[in-house]
Design a protein around this motif. Structure first.
Motif, short mmCIF file in Angstrom:
data_model
loop_
_atom_site.label_atom_id
_atom_site.label_comp_id
_atom_site.label_asym_id
_atom_site.label_seq_id
_atom_site.Cartn_x
_atom_site.Cartn_y
_atom_site.Cartn_z
N GLY A 355 0.81 -1.20 0.00
CA GLY A 355 0.00 0.00 0.00
C GLY A 355 0.84 1.26 0.00
O GLY A 355 0.46 2.28 -0.59
N VAL A 356 2.00 1.21 0.65
CA VAL A 356 2.91 2.36 0.67
C VAL A 356 3.74 2.43 -0.61
O VAL A 356 3.80 3.47 -1.28
N SER A 357 4.40 1.33 -0.98
CA SER A 357 5.32 1.36 -2.13
C SER A 357 4.59 1.56 -3.45
O SER A 357 5.03 2.34 -4.30
N SER A 358 3.46 0.88 -3.66
CA SER A 358 2.75 1.03 -4.93
C SER A 358 2.13 2.41 -5.06
O SER A 358 2.12 2.99 -6.15
N THR A 359 1.65 2.96 -3.94
CA THR A 359 1.16 4.34 -3.97
C THR A 359 2.27 5.28 -4.41
O THR A 359 2.06 6.17 -5.25
N GLY A 360 3.46 5.07 -3.87
CA GLY A 360 4.59 5.91 -4.25
C GLY A 360 5.00 5.73 -5.70
O GLY A 360 5.30 6.71 -6.39
N MET A 361 5.02 4.49 -6.18
CA MET A 361 5.43 4.26 -7.57
C MET A 361 4.46 4.92 -8.55
O MET A 361 4.88 5.55 -9.52
N LEU A 393 14.11 10.41 -4.91
CA LEU A 393 12.92 9.89 -4.22
C LEU A 393 12.34 8.69 -4.95
O LEU A 393 11.95 7.69 -4.32
N ALA A 394 12.28 8.79 -6.26
CA ALA A 394 11.74 7.68 -7.05
C ALA A 394 12.58 6.42 -6.86
O ALA A 394 12.04 5.32 -6.72
N ALA A 395 13.91 6.58 -6.83
CA ALA A 395 14.78 5.42 -6.64
C ALA A 395 14.50 4.75 -5.30
O ALA A 395 14.39 3.51 -5.21
N GLY A 396 14.36 5.54 -4.23
CA GLY A 396 14.07 4.98 -2.92
C GLY A 396 12.75 4.23 -2.89
O GLY A 396 12.64 3.12 -2.34
N ILE A 397 11.72 4.81 -3.50
CA ILE A 397 10.40 4.18 -3.50
C ILE A 397 10.39 2.92 -4.37
O ILE A 397 9.79 1.90 -4.01
N PHE A 398 11.05 2.96 -5.51
CA PHE A 398 11.11 1.78 -6.36
C PHE A 398 11.93 0.67 -5.71
O PHE A 398 11.63 -0.52 -5.88
N PHE A 399 12.96 1.03 -4.96
CA PHE A 399 13.71 0.01 -4.21
C PHE A 399 12.83 -0.62 -3.13
O PHE A 399 12.98 -1.81 -2.81
N ALA A 400 11.92 0.17 -2.55
CA ALA A 400 10.98 -0.40 -1.58
C ALA A 400 10.08 -1.43 -2.26
O ALA A 400 9.80 -2.50 -1.71
#
Length: 517
Positions: A355-361, A393-400
């Protein structure tokens, strides 16, 4: 405040906000944006109050604020009650709903037309989502489930992309089919139980052997299909990529961050407790479906050239771990309940983490789409040099999303795979290979979009004319911090749900103890 009043206010505050929005002048766009964000912000704070305010005791492992929730008669002649409550299974998802809704409201600044209608439907959608997680009457649950359908249909069909009508109708039809199957199962159990709609009462009757093996098996299949559509599981997943691709960014955030979790929640809250024999008989099928979803979704993501469609198929893969973790049920095996508890706990954590990572991606895809107006991965490149803060920021979220240790995506997947090894080592190995495939498509995507030569594709100049804004940075940083926090301190979720899940699984074990191995 009386618990029933508090929970009702939490659910219907967004609806009250939607009614107030009718009085806003159509040209007062900024006021409507701020008002919607404020309403969802208050809702988020109210969900945190449930968690941190002392009213929830995670040690009890039962429905709260009292043993069976709080209720008043609604349609007395049908034995339908307005019954609300929460436990360690629903509370993390309630908080997730408030969190994602708040950030999605802030992301809705990018909506460019028919603002009043958009924000009204957005708030009605929030009411439906909260109602699903807090309802303890099957009929009330079904009402809130249906309440979500129409706002989402119009939010995709009016504010979506070029093929929005097709995507909206496909979403509507798939969800409607699932709802009809759920309705049939609900009526089966209602009449078999002696006209009972309470989820607690139905679960108690199921545990006492009130429903026959045939009734439970048929009802479980109907319920599982209805919820599997929402998860989504292969092969009933095909609505998801189209809906995501055509939906506006904030609606994609809600769709991935919250709506998919309702499928997993429905399986754990309704299908398993009400049909324990059917669930046990079907456990291997659930595990197989989960494994197929993991691998199929990962390979499909590898084949995509549309940035948003790739993230959509990654959701199919990641939610496969949820189905897998729920299904690894072995009866009367040494430590079987412990491994199953680990699997279900991992599945629940995976829902929160996803729910957190996909929202961010989806948000990060939307940020760049707002500038270059396309999602073709083959036309990107070098965004790290043009938009360093956004790219970091995108790199951190995609790594999540990749499942890097220390970030939220790692914990749930590992717990599910370990529990699957006790169930079937071969399926565990296949499921674990999904982690490698995930790394493949995430790293390849980052290489194509953020590294390499500087982006010179369509609307390249818009990147310089539209720098990464403070509003966008707030959403991105908040999601990344949440991903790091859950990855470093997963006990914040496990401590809330452990007692509830353990009690639920032990009850299910007792309900089917006579089945044997």
């Amino acid at each position: 405040m009386d618990p029933l009043c508090y929970l009702s206010l939490l659910i219907f505050l967004p609806t009250l906000g939607a009614i107030i929005l009718f009085g806003f002048p159509s040209k007062a766009v900024d006021a409507m944006r701020v008002f919607t964000a404020a309403i969802t912000g208050v809702v988020f704070l109210m969900t945190l109050q449930l968690w941190l305010g002392g009213s929830f005791n995670p040690v009890l492992g039962t429905i709260q604020p009292v043993q069976e929730g709080v209720s008043v008669p609604w349609i007395a002649s049908w034995n339908i009650h307005y019954r609300l409550g929460y436990d360690g299974l629903s509370l993390p998802l309630v908080v997730l709903t408030g969190f994602v809704s708040f950030l999605s409201a802030i992301a809705s600044w990018s909506i460019q037309k028919l603002h009043k209608g958009y924000f009204i439907l957005f708030l009605l959608l929030v009411t439906g989502m909260l109602g699903v997680f807090l309802a303890l009457d099957f009929f009330l649950f079904y009402v809130f489930w249906e309440v979500m359908l129409l706002p989402m249909y119009f939010l995709i069909g009016v504010w979506g992309g070029p093929r929005r009508e097709y995507a909206a109708i496909k979403f509507f039809l798939y969800t409607l089919v699932g709802s009809v199957l759920m309705l049939v199962a609900m009526l089966m159990l209602y009449f078999a139980s002696g006209r009972e709609f309470s989820l607690i009462g139905l679960a108690q009757q199921a545990a006492a052997g009130k429903f026959s093996s045939f009734e439970q098996t048929v009802a479980f299949i109907l319920l599982f299909i209805g919820f599997a559509i929402k998860v989504p599981c292969v092969p009933v997943h095909t609505w998801l990529p189209d809906a995501h691709v055509e939906a506006p960014t904030p609606i994609s955030m809600i769709l991935a961050g919250v709506l998919l979790k309702m499928g997993g929640y429905g399986i754990l809250r309704i299908a398993f407790p009400l049909c324990p024999l059917g669930a046990y008989y079907s456990s291997y099928a659930l595990v197989a479906i989960g494994v197929v979803s993991i691998i199929y979704g990962a390979f499909a993501a590898l084949a995509q050239t549309d940035f948003k469609r790739l993230v959509a198929y990654s959701s199919v893969s990641h939610m496969g771990y949820v189905t897998l973790g729920i299904g690894v049920w072995k009866l009367s095996e040494a430590h079987g309940i412990d491994f199953w508890l680990q699997g279900v706990s991992g599945a629940m954590f995976q829902m929160i983490a996803h729910g957190v990572s996909s929202t961010g991606m989806f948000f990060m895809v939307g940020v760049i789409y707002d500038r270059v107006h396309h999602r073709d991965l083959n036309q990107f490149g070098g965004l790290m040099g043009r938009m360093p803060l956004y790219s970091g920021l995108a790199a951190g979220i995609f790594f999540a999303g990749l499942g890097l240790p220390g970030l939220c995506g790692f914990i749930g997947e590992v717990a599910v795979v370990i529990s699957t090894w006790n169930y079937d080592p071969l399926l565990a190995i296949i499921a674990a290979s999904g982690v490698v495939l995930t790394a493949g498509y995430i790293l390849w995507t980052m290489q194509r979009v953020y590294l390499g030569a500087s982006y010179k594709g369509p609307h390249s100049e818009e990147i310089d004319h539209m720098p990464f804004t403070a509003r966008e940075a707030f959403v991105g940083f908040t999601l990344l911090i949440a991903a790091i926090y859950l990855g470093v301190y997963p006990s914040v979720v496990f401590d809330v749900m452990d007692a509830t899940l353990k009690g639920s699984l032990e009850t299910l074990e007792k309900a089917v103890a006579t089945v044997g191995k």
